[in-house]
Design an enzyme around this catalytic site. Structure first.
Site, PDB file in Angstrom:
ATOM      1  N   ALA A  13       0.826  -1.209   0.000  1.00 18.65           N
ATOM      2  CA  ALA A  13       0.000   0.000   0.000  1.00 18.65           C
ATOM      3  C   ALA A  13       0.859   1.256   0.000  1.00 18.65           C
ATOM      4  O   ALA A  13       0.482   2.276   0.570  1.00 18.65           O
ATOM      5  CB  ALA A  13      -0.922  -0.009   1.209  1.00 18.65           C
ATOM      6  N   ARG A  19      -2.337   8.125 -11.329  1.00 14.98           N
ATOM      7  CA  ARG A  19      -3.369   8.197 -12.361  1.00 14.98           C
ATOM      8  C   ARG A  19      -4.763   8.463 -11.782  1.00 14.98           C
ATOM      9  O   ARG A  19      -5.699   8.770 -12.523  1.00 14.98           O
ATOM     10  CB  ARG A  19      -3.377   6.902 -13.178  1.00 14.98           C
TER      11      ARG A  19
END
Length: 463
Positions: A13, A19
């Site tokens: 994580a 994006r």
């Protein structure tokens, strides 16, 4: 050791998720009511790993705090500035080894697959343990594999390597079997495989996928294909998030319809995973059911309603309303255009009508608040009727004060009840009354203002 048991589980994580074009880490974006990280942690925890580690880097404190809120016993691993999934695992293995060398299977999972489920993971680990693999990668087959690492096999079907999109040649790009970024490694083999990772690739990163080639030289590498491609689909941007959420929601709606719930338009009905719906309930278009909402049998919800952590008993109706953390009794009618804030509790066959707002109100059986009213921090007895435009003035600027109205009352239109105040049973109040003091049972109460008429008056602009 059970066939699906793992010594340790590592959730990756650390990434920013550029994006997504967000100030928030990708893993903290939500899907069907929970963050990506929460959902993946829940699935991994279902395997009961001896140690659960989450690797963080971008906004590390924020992600770590979220992880701990889902599991206070989680091990937080801080990845340094060296990029790549391989480096993330190096950092995790080094920290986990501080308590002694690991032995047994280690599960590694990316945190951007919100539909990754415990059943798929359990089957993956069982396959790994039963096959004798040193490493097993979870794969899936996609019609359009763009953006995914390709699984390259030899003629016998053995896994040779994983090639990332930017490093693949034309023939490799044509492969439709892809890496899901979920792996099981033998702990000792994993430690050896990540020791010699290099960053000689298009991204200049330490790829965990390169560890499979080292693992293959020292043991058997296999692949397990996920039974459901949707369960291992990753999210890189908001377009993918919307598409995956829609596909998942369609399945949720279909499951409820198969169980006896009427959903008129699944395309505009959104139901989160923890919602419960009774048989013969009807969910109308434009409805959002969120959190731990429970809908009873033969209830009708919608159209255009949002329910969050709400309980709606059998035969109740909620139309064009927002209901949050409230209980609606059997055959009670809510709406249209009603706003129920947290803490309301309705008895049976009650009503909160058009343009009514309530907060922390107890509404008795058969009691009706039909329209244009605010009832907050109040208790209303059974079979009381509240006239339109009535306000419980519960806030004095410092404290939230309570209003109590008894059973069998008729509260006139436009009343203002200034809390704290108590109105007894069987009270009738006149229209426009301001009630500041206690009213005993079986009383008629009104307050009168003198009316003044100014004849011949003109507004300033006409003078």
């Amino acid at each position: 050791m059970a066939s699906s048991a793992v010594t340790a589980a590592i959730i990756l994580a650390a990434g920013e998720g550029t994006r997504m074009r967000s100030k928030k880490p990708k893993v903290l974006h939500t899907f069907a009511g929970k963050t990506f990280l929460n959902r993946v942690m829940d699935s991994v925890k279902a395997l009961d790993p001896a140690t659960l580690a989450v690797v963080v880097h971008f906004q590390a404190e924020r992600v770590a705090a979220a992880a701990r809120s889902y599991d206070e016993d989680v091990t937080i691993v801080n990845q340094d500035d060296i990029p790549g999934t391989g480096r993330a695992v190096q950092c995790a293995m080094a920290q986990l080894a501080e308590n002694g060398p690991l032995a047994g299977p280690v599960l590694i999972a990316a945190s951007d697959m919100p539909l990754l489920d415990a059943d798929t993971l359990s089957k993956l680990v069982a396959f790994h343990n039963e096959s004798g693999n040193g490493a097993t990668v979870l794969t899936t087959v996609l019609d359009d594999p763009t953006g995914y690492g390709r699984i390259i096999r030899d003629r016998e079907g053995n896994v040779l390597r994983i090639v990332e999109q930017k490093d693949a040649n034309r023939s490799e790009l044509a492969v439709q079997e892809v890496n899901t970024s979920v792996y099981v490694f033998d702990a000792e083999l994993l430690a050896r495989a990540i020791a010699d990772l290099k960053s000689n690739n298009a991204q200049g990163e330490f790829y965990l996928t390169d560890a499979l080639e080292t693992a293959r030289a020292n043991g058997k590498v296999g692949a397990f294909t996920a039974p459901d491609p949707l369960s291992v689909e990753g999210v890189n941007d908001r377009v993918q998030l919307a598409a995956l959420a829609k596909a998942h929601n369609r399945r949720v709606c279909e499951a409820w319809m198969h169980s006896g719930v009427t959903i008129l338009d699944p395309e505009t009905t959104w139901i989160e995973d923890d919602v419960e719906i009774g048989r013969d309930a009807t969910i109308l278009p434009g409805t959002f059911l969120q959190g731990h909402t429970v809908i009873g049998e033969e209830a009708v919800v919608g159209p255009y309603s949002t329910l969050i952590d709400a309980t709606v008993d059998a035969e109740a109706v909620v139309e064009r309303s927002r209901v949050q953390e409230s209980h609606i009794g059997r055959a009670t009618n809510i709406g249209p255009w009603t706003y129920l804030r947290q803490g309301n509790d309705f008895g049976e066959e009650a009503k909160a009508g058009a343009f009514v707002e309530m907060k922390k109100a107890h509404i008795g059986n058969g009691t009706k608040v039909p329209h244009l009213s605010y009832v907050g921090d109040a208790q209303l007895g059974d079979h009381t009727n509240v006239g339109g435009g009535t306000i419980t003035a519960n806030y004095d600027g410092v404290h939230k004060n309570r209003t109590t109205i008894g059973a069998g009352c008729h509260i006139g239109a436009g009343n203002l009840l200034v809390a704290p105040v108590e109105v007894g049973d069987n009270v009738t109040s006149g229209a426009g009354s301001v009630i500041r003091h206690a009213v005993p049972d079986d009383t008629m109460v009104y307050s009168e203002n003198t009316q003044h008429n100014v004849e011949g008056w003109k507004p300033a602009w006409e003078r």
